[in-house]
Structures are given as C-alpha cells and as structure tokens.
Design a protein around this motif. Structure first.
Motif, PDB file in Angstrom:
ATOM      1  N   VAL A 173       0.801  -1.030  -0.030  1.00 12.56           N
ATOM      2  CA  VAL A 173       0.027   0.159   0.011  1.00 12.56           C
ATOM      3  C   VAL A 173       1.006   1.187  -0.057  1.00 12.56           C
ATOM      4  O   VAL A 173       1.618   1.433   1.008  1.00 12.56           O
ATOM      5  CB  VAL A 173      -1.139   0.034   1.329  1.00 12.56           C
ATOM      6  CG1 VAL A 173      -1.985   0.894   1.143  1.00 12.56           C
ATOM      7  CG2 VAL A 173      -1.615  -1.352   1.483  1.00 12.56           C
ATOM      8  N   HIS A 174       0.855   2.186  -0.898  1.00 11.58           N
ATOM      9  CA  HIS A 174       1.634   3.298  -1.234  1.00 11.58           C
ATOM     10  C   HIS A 174       0.932   4.404  -0.246  1.00 11.58           C
ATOM     11  O   HIS A 174       0.011   4.386   0.388  1.00 11.58           O
ATOM     12  CB  HIS A 174       1.576   3.707  -2.724  1.00 11.58           C
ATOM     13  CG  HIS A 174       0.208   4.073  -3.114  1.00 11.58           C
ATOM     14  ND1 HIS A 174      -0.009   5.467  -3.112  1.00 11.58           N
ATOM     15  CD2 HIS A 174      -0.661   3.491  -3.906  1.00 11.58           C
ATOM     16  CE1 HIS A 174      -1.289   5.622  -3.684  1.00 11.58           C
ATOM     17  NE2 HIS A 174      -1.591   4.361  -4.244  1.00 11.58           N
ATOM     18  N   GLY A 175       1.813   5.497  -0.556  1.00 11.17           N
ATOM     19  CA  GLY A 175       1.526   6.588   0.410  1.00 11.17           C
ATOM     20  C   GLY A 175       0.973   7.945  -0.428  1.00 11.17           C
ATOM     21  O   GLY A 175       0.412   7.611  -1.418  1.00 11.17           O
ATOM     22  N   VAL A 176       1.304   9.055   0.147  1.00 13.20           N
ATOM     23  CA  VAL A 176       0.800  10.323  -0.437  1.00 13.20           C
ATOM     24  C   VAL A 176       1.956  11.232  -0.590  1.00 13.20           C
ATOM     25  O   VAL A 176       2.933  11.389   0.386  1.00 13.20           O
ATOM     26  CB  VAL A 176      -0.108  11.021   0.300  1.00 13.20           C
ATOM     27  CG1 VAL A 176      -0.411  12.418   0.181  1.00 13.20           C
ATOM     28  CG2 VAL A 176      -1.352  10.218   0.853  1.00 13.20           C
ATOM     29  N   VAL A 220       0.662  -8.111  -4.978  1.00  9.12           N
ATOM     30  CA  VAL A 220      -0.234  -7.050  -5.276  1.00  9.12           C
ATOM     31  C   VAL A 220      -0.006  -5.833  -4.625  1.00  9.12           C
ATOM     32  O   VAL A 220       0.277  -5.616  -3.638  1.00  9.12           O
ATOM     33  CB  VAL A 220      -1.497  -7.546  -4.887  1.00  9.12           C
ATOM     34  CG1 VAL A 220      -2.750  -6.493  -5.415  1.00  9.12           C
ATOM     35  CG2 VAL A 220      -2.022  -8.975  -5.302  1.00  9.12           C
ATOM     36  N   ALA A 221       0.119  -4.628  -5.534  1.00 10.00           N
ATOM     37  CA  ALA A 221       0.037  -3.242  -5.439  1.00 10.00           C
ATOM     38  C   ALA A 221      -1.233  -2.698  -5.406  1.00 10.00           C
ATOM     39  O   ALA A 221      -1.257  -2.297  -6.509  1.00 10.00           O
ATOM     40  CB  ALA A 221       1.528  -2.556  -6.106  1.00 10.00           C
ATOM     41  N   LEU A 222      -1.798  -2.053  -4.469  1.00 14.25           N
ATOM     42  CA  LEU A 222      -3.007  -1.545  -4.670  1.00 14.25           C
ATOM     43  C   LEU A 222      -2.814  -0.231  -4.587  1.00 14.25           C
ATOM     44  O   LEU A 222      -1.779   0.467  -4.493  1.00 14.25           O
ATOM     45  CB  LEU A 222      -3.676  -1.557  -3.159  1.00 14.25           C
ATOM     46  CG  LEU A 222      -4.050  -2.852  -2.578  1.00 14.25           C
ATOM     47  CD1 LEU A 222      -4.744  -3.083  -1.097  1.00 14.25           C
ATOM     48  CD2 LEU A 222      -4.997  -3.652  -3.640  1.00 14.25           C
ATOM     49  N   THR A 260      -9.708  -2.274   4.440  1.00 16.36           N
ATOM     50  CA  THR A 260     -10.258  -3.368   4.755  1.00 16.36           C
ATOM     51  C   THR A 260     -11.066  -4.262   3.863  1.00 16.36           C
ATOM     52  O   THR A 260     -10.834  -5.605   3.805  1.00 16.36           O
ATOM     53  CB  THR A 260     -10.947  -2.905   5.932  1.00 16.36           C
ATOM     54  OG1 THR A 260     -10.207  -2.291   7.100  1.00 16.36           O
ATOM     55  CG2 THR A 260     -11.584  -4.172   6.743  1.00 16.36           C
ATOM     56  N   GLU A 261     -11.719  -3.462   2.968  1.00 20.68           N
ATOM     57  CA  GLU A 261     -12.709  -4.196   2.063  1.00 20.68           C
ATOM     58  C   GLU A 261     -11.798  -4.999   0.927  1.00 20.68           C
ATOM     59  O   GLU A 261     -11.944  -6.055   0.382  1.00 20.68           O
ATOM     60  CB  GLU A 261     -13.554  -3.401   1.477  1.00 20.68           C
ATOM     61  CG  GLU A 261     -14.515  -3.972   0.688  1.00 20.68           C
ATOM     62  CD  GLU A 261     -15.537  -3.179   0.109  1.00 20.68           C
ATOM     63  OE1 GLU A 261     -16.226  -3.359  -0.939  1.00 20.68           O
ATOM     64  OE2 GLU A 261     -15.674  -2.017   0.551  1.00 20.68           O
ATOM     65  N   ALA A 262     -10.748  -4.289   0.682  1.00 21.25           N
ATOM     66  CA  ALA A 262      -9.830  -4.772  -0.484  1.00 21.25           C
ATOM     67  C   ALA A 262      -8.849  -6.047   0.109  1.00 21.25           C
ATOM     68  O   ALA A 262      -8.789  -6.866  -0.947  1.00 21.25           O
ATOM     69  CB  ALA A 262      -8.841  -3.526  -1.103  1.00 21.25           C
TER      70      ALA A 262
END
Length: 247
Positions: free
Chosen positions: A6-9, A29-31, A56-58
C-alpha cells in the motif's frame, strides 16, 4: 496468501516497482488508493477512516486463500496500522514504516500542517499541480527522494490534491485517535524505522511499535523513500521477516 503493498501520499502504486522486482515471490499485489491514479468509488469519503475502510474491504477480497502479508508506506503504512488494529484476522503479518501515526505524542510535520490549514493547503497544492515534472521531483528530492527515483511520484493532479487535503484534515489528531486500538496486535508485525525519515520520527515509531508488540528494524542511513533508495535491501528486510513467520 498474497503480499499486499500500500503506497502513500502523494504517490501511486508504481512506487513499489523496484522493490517488487527483487522479492522472491510471485503473489505480490500493489494496491492503488482511490484518487491516486484511479477514480473515486461512488460515495467515497477521502478521510482517514474512509481509506481505512476501503483498505479493509480490499484486503478481505484479496484474502480468499487466507490472511495476507500486508505492507504499507507513509499514509499507506498508517492505513495498515488502522486495519491491523481493528481486523488483525485479515492478515498473516503486517509491516509498516508509519507506526508513528498511532503514537499519541506524534506531531505532524510542517507540510502536513500546511495542508491542514484552510486556504494555505489549497494554494500550496494548486501550485504543486502546475509544476513541471522536473520541478516537482526537484522539490521531493529536497525532502529526501533519491536523485534517480521517479517511480510512482509524478502523478499529482487536481483529484489527488483534493484527496490529500481531505485526508490530512481528517487526521489532525490521528495519534490520539488511533493509539488506543494499536495495542498488542494479534498478528506478527514489523515496524520499519528509516534513520533519516524527515516525516516520521524514530521516537514515535518505536513507542508505537512497543505498544503494538511489533519487531522494529532500523534502516541506518535510509530516508523516507527507503524502498527507492535501496530496493534490494528493502526487499531483503521484508523477505527475511516473511521467511521467519510460522509455516
């Protein structure tokens, strides 16, 4: 049992490309966070809890074969903190460089405080979206981005800017709000502590990790974008952590 990154901002999923190429697994997997290189889902609220609920859903959808190995950086790392605080059953393991966001003593860095200031944040991000790619990256390099790094860091647009403002303004007191649930997390955790991170102080990082019961790995000489500075070392840290998990 995929590894989920999970990347940032202000970043996109391409940030993880160099690290992914060096991992010894093919289930990564990179969301892509809503608003960061992808449209917003209908009704989506770009707040810290909105993003945490989305993640959470992903993760629940990706975990059809069992709990995942979850990894987050920057705001993505903060969302990992929130997910494992509330739903540790969804993960086999978790790793983050943003445990500091769940320390009640955490104080936001200067840029975050500017984003959180009405009018000032809008002006700052408006100016950033009009910069050339070279000038925009030069500004990030002043904050520690490696000279040759561009992966996942050139996509700032008006939608992303709006999401950034909403996210930061929902999180003025994030440390106090998220700390109570980030205690004795019931899944193995790795907290990554780059020694030269200008945004996430090591003292806050270690304090939060201790309350969560997570192992801390310091990265001497590394800054905020540790996965781009030395992708091989970053991959080795994660791989060693995963290799040590119970079968």
């Amino acid at each position: 049992m995929p590894a989920v990154l999970v990347h940032g901002v202000p970043e996109t999923a391409e940030l993880w490309g160099p690290l992914r190429a060096r991992l010894r697994r093919d289930d990564v997997v990179a969301l892509r966070l809503p608003g960061f290189g992808r449209p917003l889902p209908p009704g989506f609220q770009a707040t810290k809890e909105g993003y945490a609920a989305w993640l959470t859903e992903a993760v629940a959808e990706l975990g059809g074969q069992g709990p995942v190995d979850l990894v987050g950086h920057d705001w993505g790392g903060g969302l990992v903190v929130r997910l494992v605080s509330l739903r540790p059953d969804l993960v086999r393991s978790w790793a983050t460089d943003a445990a500091a966001l769940a320390d009640p003593a955490y104080e936001w860095h200067e840029h975050a405080r500017l984003f959180q200031t009405p009018g000032v944040g809008e002006d700052l991000l408006s100016a950033m979206t009009t910069l050339s790619a070279d000038d925009y990256l030069a500004g990030l390099r002043d904050l520690g981005l490696p000279l040759d790094a561009t992966d996942g860091l050139t996509g700032l647009d008006e939608m992303m800017a709006r999401c950034i403002l909403t996210l930061y303004r929902s999180a003025v007191h994030v440390g106090a709000e998220w700390a109570p649930a980030f205690v004795d997390v019931g899944a193995p955790g790795l907290v990554i502590a780059p020694a030269k991170d200008a945004f996430l102080p090591e003292a806050n990082t270690r304090a939060a990790a201790a309350r969560a019961g997570a192992h801390v790995t310091e990265l001497p000489g590394a800054g905020h974008w540790w996965m781009l500075e030395d992708p091989a070392r970053a991959a080795a840290v994660l791989q060693e952590f995963w290799d040590g998990l119970p079968a």
